[in-house]
Motif scaffolding. Structure first.
Motif, PDB file in Angstrom:
ATOM      1  N   PRO A  53       3.673 -14.627  -6.676  1.00  0.00           N
ATOM      2  CA  PRO A  53       2.896 -14.945  -7.870  1.00  0.00           C
ATOM      3  C   PRO A  53       1.792 -13.935  -8.180  1.00  0.00           C
ATOM      4  N   ARG A  54       1.247 -13.278  -7.129  1.00  0.00           N
ATOM      5  CA  ARG A  54       0.172 -12.308  -7.344  1.00  0.00           C
ATOM      6  C   ARG A  54       0.415 -11.113  -6.427  1.00  0.00           C
ATOM      7  N   LEU A  55       0.873 -10.027  -7.028  1.00  0.00           N
ATOM      8  CA  LEU A  55       1.229  -8.837  -6.266  1.00  0.00           C
ATOM      9  C   LEU A  55       0.340  -7.669  -6.676  1.00  0.00           C
ATOM     10  N   ALA A  56      -0.276  -7.017  -5.694  1.00  0.00           N
ATOM     11  CA  ALA A  56      -1.062  -5.812  -5.931  1.00  0.00           C
ATOM     12  C   ALA A  56      -0.380  -4.630  -5.281  1.00  0.00           C
ATOM     13  N   VAL A  57      -0.265  -3.542  -6.026  1.00  0.00           N
ATOM     14  CA  VAL A  57       0.394  -2.334  -5.545  1.00  0.00           C
ATOM     15  C   VAL A  57      -0.612  -1.193  -5.562  1.00  0.00           C
ATOM     16  N   VAL A  58      -0.828  -0.577  -4.416  1.00  0.00           N
ATOM     17  CA  VAL A  58      -1.746   0.554  -4.305  1.00  0.00           C
ATOM     18  C   VAL A  58      -0.943   1.836  -4.411  1.00  0.00           C
ATOM     19  N   ILE A  59      -1.254   2.652  -5.421  1.00  0.00           N
ATOM     20  CA  ILE A  59      -0.564   3.924  -5.641  1.00  0.00           C
ATOM     21  C   ILE A  59      -1.607   5.036  -5.684  1.00  0.00           C
ATOM     22  N   ASP A  60      -1.366   6.085  -4.921  1.00  0.00           N
ATOM     23  CA  ASP A  60      -2.355   7.167  -4.879  1.00  0.00           C
ATOM     24  C   ASP A  60      -1.667   8.486  -4.565  1.00  0.00           C
TER      25      ASP A  60
ATOM     26  N   ASP B 276       0.824  -1.204   0.000  1.00  0.00           N
ATOM     27  CA  ASP B 276       0.000   0.000   0.000  1.00  0.00           C
ATOM     28  C   ASP B 276       0.858   1.254   0.000  1.00  0.00           C
ATOM     29  N   ASN B 277       0.354   2.285  -0.712  1.00  0.00           N
ATOM     30  CA  ASN B 277       0.972   3.617  -0.733  1.00  0.00           C
ATOM     31  C   ASN B 277       2.424   3.566  -1.206  1.00  0.00           C
ATOM     32  N   LEU B 278       2.659   2.835  -2.292  1.00  0.00           N
ATOM     33  CA  LEU B 278       4.008   2.728  -2.839  1.00  0.00           C
ATOM     34  C   LEU B 278       4.351   3.987  -3.630  1.00  0.00           C
ATOM     35  N   PRO B 279       5.491   4.625  -3.389  1.00  0.00           N
ATOM     36  CA  PRO B 279       5.920   5.741  -4.238  1.00  0.00           C
ATOM     37  C   PRO B 279       6.095   5.263  -5.675  1.00  0.00           C
ATOM     38  N   PRO B 280       5.581   5.987  -6.659  1.00  0.00           N
ATOM     39  CA  PRO B 280       5.657   5.531  -8.052  1.00  0.00           C
ATOM     40  C   PRO B 280       7.068   5.226  -8.527  1.00  0.00           C
ATOM     41  N   GLN B 281       8.063   5.934  -7.990  1.00  0.00           N
ATOM     42  CA  GLN B 281       9.441   5.720  -8.421  1.00  0.00           C
ATOM     43  C   GLN B 281       9.935   4.317  -8.106  1.00  0.00           C
ATOM     44  N   MET B 282       9.288   3.640  -7.160  1.00  0.00           N
ATOM     45  CA  MET B 282       9.710   2.298  -6.765  1.00  0.00           C
ATOM     46  C   MET B 282       8.989   1.205  -7.554  1.00  0.00           C
ATOM     47  N   LEU B 283       8.054   1.598  -8.418  1.00  0.00           N
ATOM     48  CA  LEU B 283       7.263   0.605  -9.133  1.00  0.00           C
ATOM     49  C   LEU B 283       8.127  -0.250 -10.058  1.00  0.00           C
ATOM     50  N   GLY B 284       9.049   0.379 -10.793  1.00  0.00           N
ATOM     51  CA  GLY B 284       9.893  -0.377 -11.699  1.00  0.00           C
ATOM     52  C   GLY B 284      10.779  -1.375 -10.971  1.00  0.00           C
ATOM     53  N   THR B 285      11.339  -0.953  -9.848  1.00  0.00           N
ATOM     54  CA  THR B 285      12.192  -1.846  -9.059  1.00  0.00           C
ATOM     55  C   THR B 285      11.401  -3.043  -8.552  1.00  0.00           C
ATOM     56  N   LEU B 286      10.194  -2.781  -8.084  1.00  0.00           N
ATOM     57  CA  LEU B 286       9.361  -3.862  -7.579  1.00  0.00           C
ATOM     58  C   LEU B 286       8.964  -4.814  -8.704  1.00  0.00           C
ATOM     59  N   ALA B 287       8.667  -4.272  -9.888  1.00  0.00           N
ATOM     60  CA  ALA B 287       8.316  -5.111 -11.028  1.00  0.00           C
ATOM     61  C   ALA B 287       9.473  -6.029 -11.409  1.00  0.00           C
ATOM     62  N   GLU B 288      10.699  -5.519 -11.374  1.00  0.00           N
ATOM     63  CA  GLU B 288      11.869  -6.348 -11.677  1.00  0.00           C
ATOM     64  C   GLU B 288      12.019  -7.470 -10.658  1.00  0.00           C
ATOM     65  N   LEU B 289      11.751  -7.168  -9.394  1.00  0.00           N
ATOM     66  CA  LEU B 289      11.831  -8.185  -8.350  1.00  0.00           C
ATOM     67  C   LEU B 289      10.812  -9.292  -8.585  1.00  0.00           C
ATOM     68  N   VAL B 290       9.600  -8.900  -8.954  1.00  0.00           N
ATOM     69  CA  VAL B 290       8.547  -9.879  -9.227  1.00  0.00           C
ATOM     70  C   VAL B 290       8.920 -10.737 -10.427  1.00  0.00           C
ATOM     71  N   ALA B 291       9.460 -10.114 -11.475  1.00  0.00           N
ATOM     72  CA  ALA B 291       9.819 -10.859 -12.679  1.00  0.00           C
ATOM     73  C   ALA B 291      10.929 -11.871 -12.415  1.00  0.00           C
ATOM     74  N   ARG B 292      11.858 -11.536 -11.500  1.00  0.00           N
ATOM     75  CA  ARG B 292      12.979 -12.441 -11.213  1.00  0.00           C
ATOM     76  C   ARG B 292      12.578 -13.600 -10.314  1.00  0.00           C
ATOM     77  N   THR B 293      11.600 -13.368  -9.430  1.00  0.00           N
ATOM     78  CA  THR B 293      11.207 -14.410  -8.463  1.00  0.00           C
ATOM     79  C   THR B 293       9.701 -14.634  -8.500  1.00  0.00           C
ATOM     80  N   PRO B 294       9.173 -15.139  -9.614  1.00  0.00           N
ATOM     81  CA  PRO B 294       7.719 -15.324  -9.724  1.00  0.00           C
ATOM     82  C   PRO B 294       7.164 -16.313  -8.714  1.00  0.00           C
ATOM     83  N   GLU B 295       7.982 -17.271  -8.289  1.00  0.00           N
ATOM     84  CA  GLU B 295       7.483 -18.253  -7.331  1.00  0.00           C
ATOM     85  C   GLU B 295       7.288 -17.633  -5.947  1.00  0.00           C
ATOM     86  N   SER B 296       7.995 -16.554  -5.658  1.00  0.00           N
ATOM     87  CA  SER B 296       7.881 -15.911  -4.358  1.00  0.00           C
ATOM     88  C   SER B 296       6.685 -14.962  -4.293  1.00  0.00           C
TER      89      SER B 296
END
Length: 299
Positions: free
Chosen positions: A66-73, A44-64
Protein backbone atom coordinates in the motif's frame (compact mmCIF):
# COMPACT_ATOMS: atom_id res chain seq x y z
CA UNK A 1 7.45 25.76 14.51
CA UNK A 2 4.00 25.33 13.08
CA UNK A 3 0.52 26.72 12.92
CA UNK A 4 -1.83 23.96 11.81
CA UNK A 5 -5.48 23.56 10.96
CA UNK A 6 -7.20 20.39 12.17
CA UNK A 7 -7.35 17.90 9.34
CA UNK A 8 -8.84 14.43 9.10
CA UNK A 9 -6.90 12.50 6.45
CA UNK A 10 -8.74 10.33 4.00
CA UNK A 11 -7.32 6.87 3.53
CA UNK A 12 -6.23 6.37 -0.08
CA UNK A 13 -8.06 3.85 -2.20
CA UNK A 14 -4.90 2.74 -3.97
CA UNK A 15 -1.22 2.22 -3.36
CA UNK A 16 1.19 5.13 -3.08
CA UNK A 17 4.63 5.13 -4.68
CA UNK A 18 7.13 7.66 -3.34
CA UNK A 19 10.38 8.20 -5.24
CA UNK A 20 13.09 9.50 -2.90
CA UNK A 21 16.08 11.03 -4.64
CA UNK A 22 18.39 14.02 -4.40
CA UNK A 23 21.95 14.99 -3.66
CA UNK A 24 24.36 12.53 -2.07
CA UNK A 25 24.80 13.55 1.54
CA UNK A 26 21.45 15.34 1.73
CA UNK A 27 19.81 12.67 3.90
CA UNK A 28 18.29 9.97 1.71
CA UNK A 29 19.24 7.19 4.14
CA UNK A 30 17.76 9.05 7.11
CA UNK A 31 14.57 9.69 5.13
CA UNK A 32 14.34 6.02 4.14
CA UNK A 33 14.69 4.86 7.75
CA UNK A 34 12.03 7.34 8.89
CA UNK A 35 9.64 6.10 6.20
CA UNK A 36 10.21 2.50 7.27
CA UNK A 37 9.39 3.49 10.85
CA UNK A 38 5.98 4.66 9.64
CA UNK A 39 4.98 1.61 7.67
CA UNK A 40 6.44 2.31 4.25
CA UNK A 41 8.11 -0.56 2.38
CA UNK A 42 11.44 0.89 1.22
CA UNK A 43 13.55 -0.28 -1.72
CA UNK A 44 17.00 1.33 -1.66
CA UNK A 45 19.34 2.00 -4.61
CA UNK A 46 16.90 0.78 -7.26
CA UNK A 47 18.21 1.00 -10.85
CA UNK A 48 15.93 3.46 -12.70
CA UNK A 49 15.21 0.90 -15.43
CA UNK A 50 13.34 -1.21 -12.87
CA UNK A 51 11.06 1.61 -11.72
CA UNK A 52 8.36 0.95 -14.32
CA UNK A 53 8.27 -2.77 -13.54
CA UNK A 54 7.97 -2.08 -9.84
CA UNK A 55 5.20 0.47 -10.43
CA UNK A 56 3.22 -2.12 -12.41
CA UNK A 57 3.62 -4.60 -9.56
CA UNK A 58 2.33 -2.06 -7.05
CA UNK A 59 -0.63 -1.17 -9.27
CA UNK A 60 -1.63 -4.84 -9.64
CA UNK A 61 -1.36 -5.71 -5.93
CA UNK A 62 -2.20 -2.58 -3.92
CA UNK A 63 -3.16 -4.63 -0.89
CA UNK A 64 0.33 -6.12 -0.72
CA UNK A 65 2.28 -2.85 -1.07
CA UNK A 66 0.00 0.00 0.00
CA UNK A 67 2.90 2.41 0.64
CA UNK A 68 6.12 1.89 -1.27
CA UNK A 69 9.15 4.19 -1.21
CA UNK A 70 11.92 3.79 -3.77
CA UNK A 71 15.32 5.40 -3.24
CA UNK A 72 17.08 6.22 -6.52
CA UNK A 73 20.44 7.95 -6.66
CA UNK A 74 23.67 8.26 -8.62
CA UNK A 75 25.26 5.23 -6.98
CA UNK A 76 24.00 3.29 -9.99
CA UNK A 77 26.37 5.46 -12.08
CA UNK A 78 25.67 4.97 -15.82
CA UNK A 79 22.29 3.39 -15.12
CA UNK A 80 21.14 6.63 -13.53
CA UNK A 81 21.34 8.45 -16.85
CA UNK A 82 18.08 6.76 -17.86
CA UNK A 83 16.23 8.32 -14.92
CA UNK A 84 14.28 10.85 -17.00
CA UNK A 85 12.91 8.12 -19.29
CA UNK A 86 11.92 6.13 -16.21
CA UNK A 87 10.16 9.13 -14.66
CA UNK A 88 8.30 9.90 -17.89
CA UNK A 89 7.08 6.33 -17.97
CA UNK A 90 5.95 6.59 -14.37
CA UNK A 91 4.06 9.81 -15.11
CA UNK A 92 2.10 8.09 -17.87
CA UNK A 93 1.12 5.16 -15.64
CA UNK A 94 -1.96 4.93 -13.43
CA UNK A 95 -0.01 4.59 -10.19
CA UNK A 96 -0.41 7.34 -7.59
CA UNK A 97 3.17 8.59 -7.21
CA UNK A 98 5.16 11.49 -5.82
CA UNK A 99 8.80 12.55 -5.99
CA UNK A 100 10.74 13.81 -2.96
CA UNK A 101 14.05 15.54 -3.77
CA UNK A 102 16.49 16.10 -0.89
CA UNK A 103 18.98 18.93 -1.30
CA UNK A 104 21.53 20.88 0.73
CA UNK A 105 24.05 23.63 0.08
CA UNK A 106 27.41 22.69 -1.44
CA UNK A 107 29.22 23.83 1.73
CA UNK A 108 27.09 21.59 3.92
CA UNK A 109 27.47 18.61 1.58
CA UNK A 110 31.27 18.99 1.53
CA UNK A 111 31.34 19.15 5.32
CA UNK A 112 29.18 16.03 5.66
CA UNK A 113 31.41 14.03 3.32
CA UNK A 114 34.53 15.21 5.13
CA UNK A 115 33.07 14.33 8.51
CA UNK A 116 32.08 10.90 7.22
CA UNK A 117 35.54 10.42 5.66
CA UNK A 118 34.11 9.04 2.47
CA UNK A 119 34.38 10.11 -1.17
CA UNK A 120 31.57 11.49 -3.27
CA UNK A 121 30.34 8.80 -5.72
CA UNK A 122 31.07 11.05 -8.73
CA UNK A 123 34.33 12.73 -7.68
CA UNK A 124 36.59 10.14 -9.28
CA UNK A 125 40.16 11.35 -8.84
CA UNK A 126 39.05 14.91 -8.16
CA UNK A 127 37.74 16.74 -5.11
CA UNK A 128 34.45 16.31 -3.29
CA UNK A 129 33.28 19.63 -4.74
CA UNK A 130 33.90 18.29 -8.25
CA UNK A 131 31.60 15.35 -7.57
CA UNK A 132 28.91 17.64 -6.15
CA UNK A 133 28.98 19.87 -9.25
CA UNK A 134 28.72 16.85 -11.53
CA UNK A 135 25.80 15.47 -9.52
CA UNK A 136 23.94 18.80 -9.61
CA UNK A 137 24.16 18.84 -13.40
CA UNK A 138 22.92 15.27 -13.58
CA UNK A 139 20.00 15.90 -11.22
CA UNK A 140 18.87 19.34 -12.45
CA UNK A 141 15.91 18.08 -14.47
CA UNK A 142 14.77 15.69 -11.77
CA UNK A 143 14.83 18.47 -9.16
CA UNK A 144 12.77 20.77 -11.38
CA UNK A 145 10.04 18.14 -11.78
CA UNK A 146 9.93 16.97 -8.14
CA UNK A 147 6.71 17.33 -6.13
CA UNK A 148 8.65 18.39 -3.04
CA UNK A 149 12.18 19.76 -2.71
CA UNK A 150 13.38 19.58 0.89
CA UNK A 151 16.47 21.58 1.90
CA UNK A 152 18.27 19.75 4.71
CA UNK A 153 21.16 22.20 5.11
CA UNK A 154 20.08 23.25 8.60
CA UNK A 155 18.78 19.83 9.69
CA UNK A 156 20.51 17.12 11.69
CA UNK A 157 19.35 13.51 11.35
CA UNK A 158 16.74 13.94 14.09
CA UNK A 159 15.25 17.09 12.55
CA UNK A 160 15.08 15.45 9.14
CA UNK A 161 13.40 12.35 10.57
CA UNK A 162 10.85 14.59 12.27
CA UNK A 163 10.17 16.44 9.01
CA UNK A 164 9.67 13.18 7.12
CA UNK A 165 7.30 12.02 9.86
CA UNK A 166 5.23 15.19 9.54
CA UNK A 167 5.09 14.86 5.77
CA UNK A 168 4.45 11.15 5.29
CA UNK A 169 3.18 9.48 8.45
CA UNK A 170 -0.51 10.28 7.93
CA UNK A 171 -2.95 7.52 7.02
CA UNK A 172 -3.42 9.13 3.64
CA UNK A 173 -2.11 12.03 1.59
CA UNK A 174 -2.99 15.53 2.74
CA UNK A 175 -4.73 17.47 0.03
CA UNK A 176 -2.28 20.37 0.21
CA UNK A 177 0.47 21.10 2.71
CA UNK A 178 1.97 24.59 2.75
CA UNK A 179 5.16 25.68 4.46
CA UNK A 180 5.28 29.43 5.04
CA UNK A 181 8.91 30.41 5.60
CA UNK A 182 10.42 33.71 6.68
CA UNK A 183 14.02 34.43 5.70
CA UNK A 184 16.62 37.16 5.34
CA UNK A 185 17.69 38.16 1.84
CA UNK A 186 21.22 38.79 3.09
CA UNK A 187 21.50 35.06 3.85
CA UNK A 188 20.29 34.00 0.41
CA UNK A 189 17.03 32.81 -1.14
CA UNK A 190 15.55 29.51 0.13
CA UNK A 191 16.35 26.86 -2.47
CA UNK A 192 13.02 25.10 -2.01
CA UNK A 193 10.72 28.13 -2.29
CA UNK A 194 7.90 27.93 -4.84
CA UNK A 195 6.90 31.55 -4.27
CA UNK A 196 8.85 34.44 -2.76
CA UNK A 197 7.28 37.60 -1.34
CA UNK A 198 9.48 40.62 -0.61
CA UNK A 199 8.57 42.40 2.65
CA UNK A 200 11.30 45.02 2.34
CA UNK A 201 8.75 47.59 1.18
CA UNK A 202 7.56 47.80 4.81
CA UNK A 203 9.22 50.33 7.16
CA UNK A 204 11.99 48.51 9.01
CA UNK A 205 11.57 48.09 12.81
CA UNK A 206 15.35 47.72 12.98
CA UNK A 207 15.61 51.50 12.78
CA UNK A 208 13.25 52.00 15.74
CA UNK A 209 15.44 51.69 18.87
CA UNK A 210 12.59 50.38 21.04
CA UNK A 211 11.78 47.63 18.53
CA UNK A 212 15.24 46.61 17.36
CA UNK A 213 15.88 43.98 20.09
CA UNK A 214 12.51 42.32 19.51
CA UNK A 215 11.28 40.01 16.72
CA UNK A 216 8.26 39.72 14.47
CA UNK A 217 6.83 37.13 16.85
CA UNK A 218 6.26 39.83 19.47
CA UNK A 219 3.15 42.00 19.47
CA UNK A 220 4.84 45.39 19.42
CA UNK A 221 6.80 44.49 16.27
CA UNK A 222 3.86 42.68 14.67
CA UNK A 223 1.61 45.71 15.23
CA UNK A 224 4.24 48.02 13.77
CA UNK A 225 4.62 45.84 10.68
CA UNK A 226 1.02 44.83 10.04
CA UNK A 227 -1.06 47.69 11.43
CA UNK A 228 1.01 50.84 11.28
CA UNK A 229 2.39 50.10 7.80
CA UNK A 230 -0.79 48.65 6.33
CA UNK A 231 0.98 45.39 5.40
CA UNK A 232 -2.07 43.41 6.50
CA UNK A 233 -3.77 44.58 3.30
CA UNK A 234 -0.84 43.18 1.31
CA UNK A 235 -1.24 39.80 3.08
CA UNK A 236 -4.97 39.77 2.39
CA UNK A 237 -4.46 40.40 -1.33
CA UNK A 238 -1.57 37.94 -1.52
CA UNK A 239 -3.76 35.16 -0.13
CA UNK A 240 -6.46 36.10 -2.63
CA UNK A 241 -3.90 35.86 -5.47
CA UNK A 242 -2.68 32.47 -4.21
CA UNK A 243 -6.12 30.82 -4.06
CA UNK A 244 -6.31 29.88 -7.78
CA UNK A 245 -2.68 28.73 -7.62
CA UNK A 246 -3.43 26.36 -4.74
CA UNK A 247 -6.48 25.02 -6.53
CA UNK A 248 -4.31 24.41 -9.59
CA UNK A 249 -1.86 22.47 -7.41
CA UNK A 250 -4.71 20.21 -6.28
CA UNK A 251 -5.79 19.58 -9.85
CA UNK A 252 -2.21 18.72 -10.82
CA UNK A 253 -1.87 16.39 -7.81
CA UNK A 254 0.84 18.56 -6.25
CA UNK A 255 0.76 18.08 -2.49
CA UNK A 256 3.38 20.49 -1.19
CA UNK A 257 4.47 24.08 -1.65
CA UNK A 258 6.78 26.49 0.15
CA UNK A 259 5.86 30.16 0.27
CA UNK A 260 8.79 32.27 1.42
CA UNK A 261 8.61 35.81 2.80
CA UNK A 262 11.84 37.75 2.97
CA UNK A 263 13.14 40.93 4.54
CA UNK A 264 16.72 42.10 5.03
CA UNK A 265 17.69 40.02 8.05
CA UNK A 266 14.74 37.68 8.60
CA UNK A 267 14.02 38.99 12.10
CA UNK A 268 11.22 41.56 12.02
CA UNK A 269 9.13 42.18 8.90
CA UNK A 270 9.28 38.78 7.22
CA UNK A 271 8.55 36.99 10.50
CA UNK A 272 5.45 39.08 11.25
CA UNK A 273 4.16 38.82 7.67
CA UNK A 274 4.79 35.06 7.52
CA UNK A 275 2.84 34.50 10.74
CA UNK A 276 -0.11 36.52 9.47
CA UNK A 277 0.03 34.86 6.06
CA UNK A 278 0.01 31.41 7.67
CA UNK A 279 -3.03 32.29 9.79
CA UNK A 280 -4.98 33.37 6.73
CA UNK A 281 -3.91 30.42 4.57
CA UNK A 282 -4.88 27.99 7.34
CA UNK A 283 -8.46 29.24 7.01
CA UNK A 284 -8.67 27.90 3.46
CA UNK A 285 -10.33 24.49 2.99
CA UNK A 286 -8.25 21.31 2.65
CA UNK A 287 -4.99 23.04 3.56
CA UNK A 288 -2.48 22.26 6.30
CA UNK A 289 0.02 24.99 7.15
CA UNK A 290 3.36 25.01 8.93
CA UNK A 291 5.51 28.05 9.67
CA UNK A 292 9.31 28.11 9.62
CA UNK A 293 11.52 31.07 10.49
CA UNK A 294 14.77 30.15 8.78
CA UNK A 295 16.98 33.01 9.91
CA UNK A 296 15.39 34.06 13.18
CA UNK A 297 18.13 34.28 15.81
CA UNK A 298 20.98 34.85 13.36
CA UNK A 299 23.09 37.93 13.76
Amino acid sequence: MSTEEDFTPVKPAESELLVVTGMSGAGRTTAAHALEDHGWYVVDNLPPQMLGTLAELVARTPESLPRLAVVIDVRSQALFRDIQDAMHGLASSAINHRVLFLDASDEVLVRRFEQGRRPHPLQGGGRISDGIRAERRLLAGLKDSADLVLDTSDMNVHALATEITQLFSDDGPITLRLNVMSFGFKYGLPVDANYVADARFIPNPHWVPALRPHTGLEKQVSDFVLVDSGAAEFVKRYVYALEPVLEGYRQENKHYATIAVGCTGGKHRSVAVAEELAKRLAQLPRVKVTVTHRDLGRE
